[in-house]
Enzyme design. Structure first.
Site, PDB file in Angstrom:
ATOM      1  N   GLY A 148       1.714  -2.993  -7.705  1.00  0.00           N
ATOM      2  CA  GLY A 148       1.014  -3.654  -6.616  1.00  0.00           C
ATOM      3  C   GLY A 148       1.508  -5.003  -6.169  1.00  0.00           C
ATOM      4  N   TYR A 195      -0.266   1.501   9.130  1.00  0.00           N
ATOM      5  CA  TYR A 195      -0.913   0.324   8.543  1.00  0.00           C
ATOM      6  C   TYR A 195      -0.811  -0.913   9.443  1.00  0.00           C
ATOM      7  CZ  TYR A 195       0.194   3.051   4.273  1.00  0.00           C
ATOM      8  OH  TYR A 195       0.343   4.031   3.331  1.00  0.00           O
ATOM      9  N   CYS A 251       6.104  11.619  21.201  1.00  0.00           N
ATOM     10  CA  CYS A 251       5.154  11.635  22.313  1.00  0.00           C
ATOM     11  C   CYS A 251       3.774  11.156  21.896  1.00  0.00           C
ATOM     12  CB  CYS A 251       5.092  13.038  22.897  1.00  0.00           C
ATOM     13  SG  CYS A 251       6.729  13.564  23.399  1.00  0.00           S
TER      14      CYS A 251
HETATM   15  C1  LIG Z   1       0.916   3.232  -5.638  1.00  0.00           C
HETATM   16  C2  LIG Z   1       0.764   3.012  -7.078  1.00  0.00           C
HETATM   17  C3  LIG Z   1       1.643   2.152  -7.752  1.00  0.00           C
HETATM   18  C4  LIG Z   1       2.727   1.367  -7.068  1.00  0.00           C
HETATM   19  O1  LIG Z   1       2.234   0.407  -6.194  1.00  0.00           O
HETATM   20  P1  LIG Z   1       3.253  -0.639  -5.507  1.00  0.00           P
HETATM   21  O2  LIG Z   1       2.399  -1.432  -4.601  1.00  0.00           O
HETATM   22  O3  LIG Z   1       4.281   0.143  -4.787  1.00  0.00           O
HETATM   23  O4  LIG Z   1       3.825  -1.471  -6.609  1.00  0.00           O
HETATM   24  C5  LIG Z   1       1.499   2.032  -9.129  1.00  0.00           C
HETATM   25  N1  LIG Z   1       0.534   2.721  -9.815  1.00  0.00           N
HETATM   26  C6  LIG Z   1      -0.326   3.547  -9.192  1.00  0.00           C
HETATM   27  C7  LIG Z   1      -1.339   4.262  -9.978  1.00  0.00           C
HETATM   28  C8  LIG Z   1      -0.242   3.716  -7.817  1.00  0.00           C
HETATM   29  O5  LIG Z   1      -1.099   4.534  -7.200  1.00  0.00           O
END
Ligand SMILES: *Cc1c(COP(=O)(O)O)cnc(C)c1O
Length: 421
Positions: free
Chosen positions: A239, A318, A346
């Site tokens: 994340g 997004y 389109c």
């Molecule tokens: C999407 C996801 C990630 C990776 O998230 P990033 O923002 O790309 O680092 C890691 N673990 C889980 C469980 C996810 O769903």
């Protein structure tokens, strides 16, 4: 930092000129940099050392097997969210003991696949999933190592579609119910509790929400241990966000993130797993396209590209921003022009940017979307029967096509005509 720089007036991927790739594969295409992937992976391993740890690349951000092999060869683990991704990790030569299986809706078939092929752990997200996994493992005479994903109810302060750690999101079990669910897991046959999992969202641009979540995980570790569970692993999810504009304030660095992990959960004697996707792959990729037409509209000019929302859906899905650059380096202080940058699909949704200031361009020019490595090619489709966008991997002075553009024959052959027609 990445390895897409101008050299002698032309954008390069490491030592390879982008126009050379375009001449070989045609446009549009994705191009990834081995050096950037490697550098970003190492930032995380360096940030976590000397804690025992495994950096599991989130395959869903960029799943080409050649990319997975690049990272797997460095020792990376993989975070998979489907049976298909599990098979990609295996195809890249990553052993089962370095693969973790996440996701809210694992099917029994996917569980069987991973159990028989070898798996480090399942990150279980619900009680029904616990029971299903117990049944599948028992029927195979195997034991499934598990963590349970807890939902810490913290606000990741990111785009609503990719926030996952609030109580109203579909992910994990409420942290308040953890004792109860861990007790059930411990009592079920075929399961072995090894740790705790948490993942609060994607594209986080502050460390504070991680801190809140990891402090809750630290408390939970102590509580579960006092209740008799063996907690040896903490999977802290992915994340960490990346800068999508160069003018933007920089998101936190992996070193600061590593320090935060050490501060919050470093004294628990646990092995740490993290699941970064975007921070490893995002700035390691470009989407390269050609200008088909420049169309002068009323009060605005359109730059019509041969790439479209089906190739890179993030802007339309997004509202995401990607920096757009010309492959030919613009002269210093060269004039600019404002464009709405669009694709041929389109739908008005097929708009990459509105009123974007760009150097003067002409039909046939090459342009590149930066920071397109994550959630780019993996989300591409063949909408409007536009062939799936090819992928190229650069390593130093070499490049290789790692997924070819399908031919129209191949596309049409996938449809079959029923006997009554
Ligand atoms: C999407 C996801 C990630 C990776 O998230 P990033 O923002 O790309 O680092 C890691 N673990 C889980 C469980 C996810 O769903």
């Amino acid at each position: 930092m990445d390895h897409f720089l101008y050299r002698n007036g032309t954008l390069h991927a490491e030592g390879v000129a982008i126009p050379d790739i375009a001449a070989t594969v045609g446009t549009p295409f994705y191009v990834y940099s081995t050096a950037t992937l490697t550098r970003h992976y190492r930032l995380f391993t360096d940030a976590l050392a000397p804690l025992p740890h495994l950096v599991c690349f989130a395959i869903k951000s960029l799943s080409n097997v050649a990319v997975l092999k690049t990272l797997g060869n460095l020792g990376a683990g993989m975070d998979v969210v489907s049976g298909g991704e599990y098979l990609r990790a295996k195809a890249a030569g990553v052993p089962g003991e370095r693969i973790v299986f996440s996701g809210v809706g694992k099917t029994r078939e996917e569980m069987r696949l991973a159990l028989t092929g070898g798996i480090r752990q399942f990150n279980v997200e619900s009680e029904p999933e616990l029971r299903a996994l117990s049944e599948v493992a028992t029927s195979l005479g195997l034991t499934a190592p598990i963590t349970i994903r807890v939902n810490p109810d913290v606000d990741a302060r990111t785009h609503e579609k990719i926030a996952t750690g609030k109580k109203e999101n579909k992910f994990g079990i409420p942290i308040a119910r953890a004792s109860e669910v861990y007790a059930e897991a411990a009592a079920l046959p075929g399961l072995q509790v090894v740790g705790i999992d948490v993942h609060i969202g994607s594209q986080l641009t502050e460390l504070e929400p991680f801190e809140q979540a990891y402090l809750k995980v630290a408390d939970l570790t102590r509580r579960l241990r006092s209740e008799g569970h063996t907690i040896t692993r903490l999977d802290l999810g992915g994340g960490l966000g990346i800068p999508y504009t160069r003018s933007n304030e920089a998101p936190p660095l992996p070193t600061d993130y590593g320090a935060l992990i050490k501060r919050t959960v470093g004294d628990l004697g646990c092995e740490i797993e993290i699941e970064p996707g975007r921070l490893i792959s995002g700035n390691a990729g470009l989407l390269v396209a050609s200008v088909i037409y420049i169309k002068n509209g009323e009060g605005r000019d359109f730059l019509i590209l041969d790439a479209a929302m089906n190739d890179l859906v993030r802007p339309s899905m997004y509202g995401a921003h990607h920096d757009i650059v010309t492959v030919a380096e613009p002269p210093v202080a060269a004039p600019t022009q404002e464009f709405d940058v669009v694709g041929p699909v389109c739908e008005t949704g097929d708009t990459f940017a509105r009123g974007r200031e760009l150097p003067l361009v002409a039909e046939g020019d090459l342009i590149a979307f930066r920071s397109a490595g994550a959630y780019g090619a993996v989300m591409a489709s063949e909408y409007n029967t536009r062939p799936l966008v090819p992928e190229v991997l650069v390593n130093g002075d070499h490049f290789a096509v790692i997924r070819e553009r399908p031919t129209f024959d191949e596309i049409l052959r996938r449809d079959t005509i029923p006997p009554w027609l």
